[in-house]
Design an enzyme around this catalytic site. Structure first.
Site, PDB file in Angstrom:
ATOM      1  N   CYS A  70       0.826  -1.205   0.000  1.00  0.00           N
ATOM      2  CA  CYS A  70       0.000   0.000   0.000  1.00  0.00           C
ATOM      3  C   CYS A  70       0.863   1.260   0.000  1.00  0.00           C
ATOM      4  O   CYS A  70       1.496   1.584   1.014  1.00  0.00           O
ATOM      5  CB  CYS A  70      -0.935  -0.012   1.214  1.00  0.00           C
ATOM      6  SG  CYS A  70      -1.835   1.531   1.478  1.00  0.00           S
ATOM      7  N   CYS A 115      -0.079   3.980   2.526  1.00  0.00           N
ATOM      8  CA  CYS A 115       0.293   3.553   3.885  1.00  0.00           C
ATOM      9  C   CYS A 115       1.733   3.954   4.197  1.00  0.00           C
ATOM     10  O   CYS A 115       2.042   4.387   5.310  1.00  0.00           O
ATOM     11  CB  CYS A 115       0.149   2.046   4.029  1.00  0.00           C
ATOM     12  SG  CYS A 115      -1.534   1.424   3.833  1.00  0.00           S
TER      13      CYS A 115
END
Length: 304
Positions: free
Chosen positions: A51, A54
Site C-alpha cells: 500500500c 500507507c
C-alpha cells in the site's frame, strides 16, 4: 467517521503495553489495543506492505504520536498477515486508522492525511481544546497542500458547529471554486445571512468565483499573447491576456499586462485594469508575493 461497535476477539490478560509505537497481531490485539486503551487512547494503523499511501501515512503517524509525548499510543497491524481483526471491523480500504478509548473504537479516518490534520485529530482524541480557529488553520493548510476534499470536510464540520461562521462558509465555497463546481460555490455563498453577506471572507470568495468565471471564458493564453504582441496599444487585448495568464497560473505575467494598461491609460474602460488588479489581490491573498509586488507597483503608477 464515528465508530461505536465494540470489537469482539480473543487476547491475553497481560497489562497494557508501555511502548508508544508498536506492531501487533490478531492474538495480541485485545491486550495491545482494547485493554491498553483503558489507560490512554490508542490509534490502530491498518496497513499492508503493498500500500503506497500507507508508506506515506505511517511515518507521519509515528511522528505525531511521539510528539504527543505519551498521551496516545500507536499500534500497527499488517492486514495481509492478520486479516481477522480488520475483517471484523469492516475495513475495506487502507490506510485506515481507528482510535480506541476505554476499550472501544470511538473515531477514525481513511486515507493518508497531512500532518496538520493528524495532529488536530490526536489533539481532539486526547481532550485538548483545539477550537474552530485551529480547524480553520488546518483546512487552510490542506488547501495549500492541494487536498481540497479534506479542506471541504473540515469547513463543513465547522459549519455544523457554527452555522454562521463566514470564514468556514467562504472556505467551503472556495473549495468548490477550486474543483470547478462554480454552481455549488454560488449556492454556498447564497447561504450567508443578509447581515453577513458583505463580510470580508464572503466578499473575497465572491471575487474568487467571479474570477473563475472570467477565467473559463478567457480563451487560449498563447493565442491571446500573440494577439497582444500584434496590438501592443490595444488595452482590451492586454486585459484579456491578463485574465488568461492568471488562469494558467502566471501571476507575474497577468500583473505586467494590467499594469501596462494603467501606465498608458489608467482611466480606460472605467478604470477596469485597476479594478481587475484589486480583484487579483483579493483572490491571491494579502501576503502573496505577487500581491505585495503588484500593490507596490500600482501605487507607484497611480501616485507618481
Amino acid at each position: 467517521m464515528s465508530i461505536e461497535t465494540p470489537i469482539i476477539g480473543a487476547g491475553s490478560d497481560a497489562a497494557p503495553a508501555s511502548e508508544t509505537v508498536k506492531n501487533t497481531t490478531t492474538q495480541d490485539f485485545v491486550r495491545d489495543v482494547v485493554e491498553a486503551s483503558r489507560e490512554r487512547p490508542v490509534l490502530v494503523d491498518f496497513w499492508a506492505p503493498w500500500c503506497g499511501p500507507c508508506k506515506q501515512l505511517t511515518p507521519i503517524l509515528e511522528k505525531a504520536v511521539r510528539d504527543a509525548k505519551g498521551a496516545v499510543a500507536l499500534v500497527k497491524l499488517n492486514i495481509d498477515e492478520h486479516p481477522e481483526i480488520p475483517g471484523q471491523m469492516g475495513v475495506q480500504s487502507i490506510p485506515a486508522v481507528f482510535a480506541f478509548k476505554e476499550g472501544r473504537p470511538v473515531d477514525g479516518f481513511m486515507g493518508a492525511l497531512p500532518e496538520s490534520q493528524i495532529n488536530a485529530f490526536i489533539a481532539r482524541l486526547v481532550g485538548e481544546t483545539v477550537g474552530v480557529g485551529a480547524d480553520l488553520e488546518t483546512a487552510a493548510a490542506a488547501i495549500e497542500a492541494g487536498d481540497v476534499n479534506a479542506a471541504a470536510q473540515i469547513f463543513g464540520q465547522v459549519l455544523q458547529e457554527e452555522p454562521e461562521n463566514m470564514e468556514a462558509l467562504a472556505g467551503l465555497a472556495n473549495c468548490y471554486v477550486k474543483t470547478g463546481d462554480l454552481e455549488r460555490a454560488e449556492q454556498t455563498l447564497a447561504l450567508a445571512p443578509p447581515n453577513k453577506a458583505d463580510s470580508a471572507p464572503i466578499a473575497a470568495a465572491r471575487s474568487a468565483l467571479d474570477l473563475a468565471r472570467k477565467s473559463n471564458d478567457a480563451g487560449d493564453a498563447d493565442a491571446l499573447r500573440e494577439k497582444a504582441a500584434q496590438s501592443p496599444d490595444d488595452p482590451q487585448a492586454q486585459f484579456d491576456l491578463a485574465i488568461a495568464l492568471n488562469a494558467s497560473g502566471d501571476r507575474e505575467g497577468a500583473l505586467e499586462a494590467l499594469l501596462s494598461i494603467v501606465a498608458k491609460d489608467r482611466n480606460w474602460n472605467d478604470d477596469a485594469a485597476r479594478k481587475q488588479l484589486v480583484q487579483f489581490f483579493d483572490v491571491w491573498g494579502a501576503t502573496d508575493p505577487a500581491t505585495l509586488s503588484g500593490r507596490q507597483r500600482l501605487s507607484s503608477l497611480l501616485f507618481a
